[in-house]
Design an enzyme around this catalytic site. Structure first.
Site, PDB file in Angstrom:
ATOM      1  N   ASP A 183      29.600  48.724  43.087  1.00 51.72           N
ATOM      2  CA  ASP A 183      30.802  49.809  43.207  1.00 51.72           C
ATOM      3  C   ASP A 183      31.887  49.404  43.290  1.00 51.72           C
ATOM      4  O   ASP A 183      32.924  49.894  42.391  1.00 51.72           O
ATOM      5  CB  ASP A 183      31.118  51.363  43.515  1.00 51.72           C
ATOM      6  CG  ASP A 183      29.177  51.807  42.909  1.00 51.72           C
ATOM      7  OD1 ASP A 183      29.323  51.762  41.848  1.00 51.72           O
ATOM      8  OD2 ASP A 183      29.338  52.653  44.110  1.00 51.72           O
ATOM      9  N   TYR A 184      32.006  48.550  44.380  1.00 52.87           N
ATOM     10  CA  TYR A 184      33.403  48.150  44.690  1.00 52.87           C
ATOM     11  C   TYR A 184      34.135  46.693  43.942  1.00 52.87           C
ATOM     12  O   TYR A 184      34.845  47.126  42.993  1.00 52.87           O
ATOM     13  CB  TYR A 184      33.583  47.386  46.197  1.00 52.87           C
ATOM     14  CG  TYR A 184      34.285  46.188  46.676  1.00 52.87           C
ATOM     15  CD1 TYR A 184      35.297  46.860  47.247  1.00 52.87           C
ATOM     16  CD2 TYR A 184      34.376  45.257  46.566  1.00 52.87           C
ATOM     17  CE1 TYR A 184      36.485  46.127  47.519  1.00 52.87           C
ATOM     18  CE2 TYR A 184      35.710  43.465  46.841  1.00 52.87           C
ATOM     19  CZ  TYR A 184      36.439  44.632  47.641  1.00 52.87           C
ATOM     20  OH  TYR A 184      37.615  43.813  47.550  1.00 52.87           O
ATOM     21  N   ASN A 185      33.249  46.265  42.807  1.00 54.52           N
ATOM     22  CA  ASN A 185      33.622  45.067  41.887  1.00 54.52           C
ATOM     23  C   ASN A 185      33.867  45.968  40.905  1.00 54.52           C
ATOM     24  O   ASN A 185      34.774  45.109  40.112  1.00 54.52           O
ATOM     25  CB  ASN A 185      32.442  44.478  41.932  1.00 54.52           C
ATOM     26  CG  ASN A 185      31.934  43.285  42.972  1.00 54.52           C
ATOM     27  OD1 ASN A 185      33.506  42.523  43.232  1.00 54.52           O
ATOM     28  ND2 ASN A 185      30.913  43.102  43.163  1.00 54.52           N
ATOM     29  N   LYS A 218      37.468  46.401  41.513  1.00 50.02           N
ATOM     30  CA  LYS A 218      38.245  45.528  41.599  1.00 50.02           C
ATOM     31  C   LYS A 218      38.752  45.273  40.445  1.00 50.02           C
ATOM     32  O   LYS A 218      39.698  44.476  39.704  1.00 50.02           O
ATOM     33  CB  LYS A 218      37.777  44.838  42.164  1.00 50.02           C
ATOM     34  CG  LYS A 218      37.634  44.727  44.051  1.00 50.02           C
ATOM     35  CD  LYS A 218      38.852  45.151  44.560  1.00 50.02           C
ATOM     36  CE  LYS A 218      39.931  44.397  44.826  1.00 50.02           C
ATOM     37  NZ  LYS A 218      41.250  44.766  45.084  1.00 50.02           N
ATOM     38  N   LEU A 247      27.656  45.052  45.890  1.00 46.27           N
ATOM     39  CA  LEU A 247      29.129  45.648  46.151  1.00 46.27           C
ATOM     40  C   LEU A 247      29.006  46.236  44.882  1.00 46.27           C
ATOM     41  O   LEU A 247      30.590  46.196  44.515  1.00 46.27           O
ATOM     42  CB  LEU A 247      30.145  44.085  46.182  1.00 46.27           C
ATOM     43  CG  LEU A 247      29.285  43.831  48.086  1.00 46.27           C
ATOM     44  CD1 LEU A 247      29.560  42.581  47.619  1.00 46.27           C
ATOM     45  CD2 LEU A 247      30.199  44.750  48.775  1.00 46.27           C
TER      46      LEU A 247
END
Length: 211
Positions: free
Chosen positions: A124-126, A129, A122
């Site tokens: 890229d998501y983190n 965020k 995760l």
């Protein structure tokens, strides 16, 4: 109180809108508002996070508090999860809305944890965020609260959580929603980044324990 939920048609947002409507006037903001879903305390409003700050701010007139629970599910992390979130913060300040509650992700502000097995896919998501949370905490004057749960599960809520998170467990969406609702009711959560997972402490009590 009039509350705007950005991402009101999502998994978390739709439940959150309905929960909040028992106490507040709620605007459910999304790119696909459904007029037939308007009820006495719920109004569907058009919000496009790809639009400019001024346009987003127009949807915030008369609003007392904003929830950001929108996400692209990995399809447009830069423009929605990162820049869209930041534009919503800028729009909040432009519209004079001080209270802002962000749904984030566990350890989003602790990149040293991202190589752990439960987060390793995760990254890229983190990153998205992380910088959204960082902007909120350092570049705005909003009365923010950031809620950082771990994995979301389609499970029944228990009304009990833990906020002293070192090794995150799973979170029922219902518990996340109830925690988001409780955050608005508890001004001691202002200026806090709250990690959570399902646990054994009643939600209101768990929030009171946060230092």
């Amino acid at each position: 109180m009039k509350v705007l939920v950005i991402g009101g048609n999502g998994r978390v947002g739709s439940l959150l809108v309905n929960k909040l409507a028992s106490q507040h006037q709620v605007l459910s903001g999304s790119r696909n508002p459904k007029a037939e879903n308007n009820f006495d305390n719920i109004e569907q409003v058009y919000i496009d996070l790809l639009s400019d700050v001024d346009t987003i701010a127009e949807s915030m007139n008369g609003v007392d508090a904003i929830y950001f629970v929108s996400g692209s599910r990995g399809k447009n992390l830069l423009q929605i999860d990162l820049h869209g979130a930041i534009k919503s913060m800028q729009a909040s300040e432009k519209a004079g809305v001080k209270r802002y509650i962000m749904l984030s992700s566990v350890f989003a502000l602790q990149p040293e944890r991202w190589n752990e097995s439960f987060l390793s896919n995760l990254t890229d998501y983190n990153i998205a965020k992380h910088y959204a949370d960082l902007y909120l905490t350092t570049q705005t004057k909003l009365n923010y609260t950031i809620l950082q749960p771990g994995a979301l599960k389609e499970e029944a809520g228990t009304g009990k959580i833990e906020t002293n998170v070192t090794n995150p467990g799973s979170n029922s969406i219902a518990n996340v929603v109830d925690t988001l609702v409780s955050i608005l009711q508890n001004n001691s959560t202002i200026g806090k980044v709250i990690l959570m997972h399902d646990g054994n402490t009643p939600i209101a009590e768990a929030l009171d324990q946060i230092k």
